[in-house]
Design an enzyme around this catalytic site. Structure first.
Site, mmCIF file in Angstrom:
data_model
loop_
_atom_site.group_PDB
_atom_site.id
_atom_site.type_symbol
_atom_site.label_atom_id
_atom_site.label_comp_id
_atom_site.label_asym_id
_atom_site.label_seq_id
_atom_site.Cartn_x
_atom_site.Cartn_y
_atom_site.Cartn_z
ATOM 1 N N SER A 264 0.855 -1.188 0.000
ATOM 2 C CA SER A 264 0.000 0.000 0.000
ATOM 3 C C SER A 264 0.888 1.235 0.000
ATOM 4 O O SER A 264 2.116 1.132 0.035
ATOM 5 C CB SER A 264 -0.877 0.006 1.252
ATOM 6 O OG SER A 264 -0.072 0.305 2.380
ATOM 7 N N LYS A 265 0.230 2.390 0.015
ATOM 8 C CA LYS A 265 0.987 3.647 -0.035
ATOM 9 C C LYS A 265 1.990 3.771 1.114
ATOM 10 O O LYS A 265 2.972 4.491 0.993
ATOM 11 C CB LYS A 265 0.017 4.826 -0.026
ATOM 12 C CG LYS A 265 -0.621 5.011 -1.384
ATOM 13 C CD LYS A 265 -1.285 6.355 -1.529
ATOM 14 C CE LYS A 265 -1.811 6.491 -2.947
ATOM 15 N NZ LYS A 265 -3.018 7.274 -3.031
ATOM 16 N N ARG A 266 1.692 3.080 2.200
ATOM 17 C CA ARG A 266 2.616 3.140 3.344
ATOM 18 C C ARG A 266 4.022 2.672 2.944
ATOM 19 O O ARG A 266 5.016 3.050 3.542
ATOM 20 C CB ARG A 266 2.127 2.210 4.458
ATOM 21 C CG ARG A 266 1.127 2.821 5.379
ATOM 22 C CD ARG A 266 0.876 1.945 6.580
ATOM 23 N NE ARG A 266 0.547 0.575 6.200
ATOM 24 C CZ ARG A 266 1.281 -0.470 6.519
ATOM 25 N NH1 ARG A 266 2.388 -0.339 7.205
ATOM 26 N NH2 ARG A 266 0.906 -1.683 6.149
#
Ligand code: GLU
Length: 507
Positions: A264-266
């Protein structure tokens, strides 16, 4: 239902696969991997690769959320045989243009009593959902509206009452299918909800539209992310109710970030567009994406697109989640920059240089526009072994195009050092001035001169070149020094040595 065997042996050109992105504004790494695997399978088998846009969610249905997906697919070379902009016999290829089809099939189900109208309000449903959650149960619609005769329902709708349509999940059966990756999956229909297939706004829900489209578009193999595995039984319910024959199902393993959680963007950038901007090459991107869940022999990592098409097989897809490793992608990109022909890399670097100069302070530019191309030819051998992305090239080479400035730290760098930077600069200037015309100003002559100077001054080459490097590059690291001087040319080299000499004067 197709058996594993027929799937595995499929080599005919009847193969029809699809990539069905929702318009999210960008192509996710996971989506790109799905698209690539479908595309490779189509290429491998001589089949058809279809692009279908799942844009039934009207709020997000805007051109600017679709275009970037097309752009990224085109950039990766994943071209579609049927789909938006291309046409085909099974269109339209945007779900937003297929509403009448879903309405028609929903009507058929209603007529056959395989679906029913539901008048329950969102508030009522929420209450029931909350109550189930409180008891720790998963929500299952209680069929409150199932008993309403069709005629009565139609009357209520005519009177303006909002209604959804639910599919009737048989009470006493099983849904069984072979997923090529995850094996036999068996679900008791008792555990399936009479889920909504058409919303009260007249639009279909995902599980309904996807099943209708896959069937009508005669998709032979549904290849998609593992996150859709749990949706498959709900879709099979639709296939069965409408009498459609089932495609093969191939769910691709999840892609995880470095820490083991779902990518994910994390974990940093997950959009293909970002990597393109960063100066990753499509060759590296495709190669890397192909290895996210597929392997040929567990050890080969470099594959060109023709090799991928030749070697790709569904059997090579594993169950184990794949890891997205930025460093490995970076390494691979560096590999392609080093090994692809210069004609492939040069235009990319040249574009970055020209864009950089567009925005640079004009008074600092040291090169004429028509000399840029030739200079890049000379620079490329110095950097192509070292850079990992095209955008990185600019930070390494910009002093070949604009004058340098020294910060305070560089001006004071030699202040308390044993070496006299002034002396080195003055002597280098004298020595270099002796070199004749520009043709003689080449790296081997320069190397000889500088080595001679080291002897005369009794200074080690490293110490001496550190002074020159800072003077010429305004940095402690630079491309190979003698080549750098040769490319800058005699005038610019002398100018920079004199400029640094002046900058450290009195320090
Ligand atoms: N539109 C779905 C998604 O973007 C695709 C589902 C499918 O491939 O069936 O996840």
């Amino acid at each position: 239902m197709k058996s594993m065997q027929t799937l595995k042996n499929k080599k005919d050109s009847n193969v029809r696969v699809r990539f069905a992105p929702s318009p999210t504004g960008f192509l996710h790494i996971g989506g790109a991997r799905t698209a690539l695997f479908n595309w490779l399978y189509a290429k491998k088998t001589g089949g058809t690769f279809i692009l279908r846009i799942e844009d039934t969610d009207t709020a997000r249905h805007q051109e600017n959320t679709i275009e970037p997906i097309f752009d990224s697919l085109r950039w990766l070379g994943i071209n579609w045989d049927e789909g938006p902009g291309k046409g085909g016999d099974y269109g339209p290829y945007r779900q937003s243009e297929r509403t009448h089809i879903y309405q028609d099939y929903a009507q058929r189900l209603l007529d056959d009593r395989k679906a029913y109208y539901c008048f329950c309000s969102p508030e009522e449903l929420k209450e029931k959902r909350d109550a189930a959650a409180k008891k720790g149960l998963s929500f299952k619609y209680d069929r409150k509206c199932f008993g309403i005769p069709l005629e009565e329902s139609r009357e209520r709708i005519k009177n303006g009452e909002p209604s959804a349509i639910r599919i009737l999940a048989p009470d006493d059966g099983t849904i069984e299918f072979d997923d090529m990756i995850y094996g036999k999956i068996k679900v008791n229909t008792e555990n399936l909800d009479d889920y909504v297939i058409m919303r009260s706004n007249g639009l279909p829900t995902y599980n309904f539209s996807v099943a209708v489209d896959d069937a009508l578009m005669e998709i032979t193999d549904v290849i998609r992310g593992e996150d859709h595995l749990s949706n498959t039984p709900k879709q099979i319910l639709v296939y069965r109710a409408l009498g459609f024959s089932l495609p093969g199902f191939i769910h691709l393993p999840m892609i995880l970030g470095k820490d083991g959680s779902k990518l994910s963007k994390r974990h940093g950038a997950v959009s293909v567009g970002f990597y393109r901007e960063e100066g990753f090459l499509e060759e590296a991107m495709v190669n890397y994406l192909a290895l996210l869940g597929w392997s040929y022999d567990e050890k080969t990592t470099i594959f060109s697109v023709p090799e991928l098409i030749e070697k790709f097989s569904l059997e090579g897809i594993g169950k184990k989640p794949a890891r997205f490793d930025y460093d490995k992608l970076l390494w691979m990109n560096g590999y392609y920059i080093r090994t692809l022909p210069a004609e492939r890399i040069k235009p990319l670097i040249e574009k970055r240089v020209r864009d950089f100069l567009e925005n640079a302070d004009r008074s600092r530019i040291i090169i004429k526009t028509d000399e840029i191309s030739e200079r890049i030819d000379r620079i490329m051998p110095l950097i192509s072994m070292r850079i990992k992305t095209i955008s990185e090239s600019i930070s390494r080479i910009y002093p070949f195009f604009i004058s340098v400035e020294y910060n305070e730290q560089l001006k004071e760098y030699f202040k308390n050092k044993e070496i006299s930077a002034q002396n080195v600069l003055e002597k280098t200037i004298d020595s270099i001035k002796e070199i004749g015309n520009e043709e003689d100003f080449n790296s081997s002559v320069l190397e000889e001169k500088i080595h001679k100077l080291c002897e005369d001054l009794d200074i080690g080459i490293r110490k001496l070149t550190e002074v020159l490097r800072i003077a010429l590059w305004a940095d402690k690291v630079s491309p190979p020094l003698f080549e750098t001087m040769a490319i800058l040319g005699k005038d610019e080299t002398l100018k920079r040595l004199a400029k640094y000499l002046k900058a450290i004067d009195g320090k």
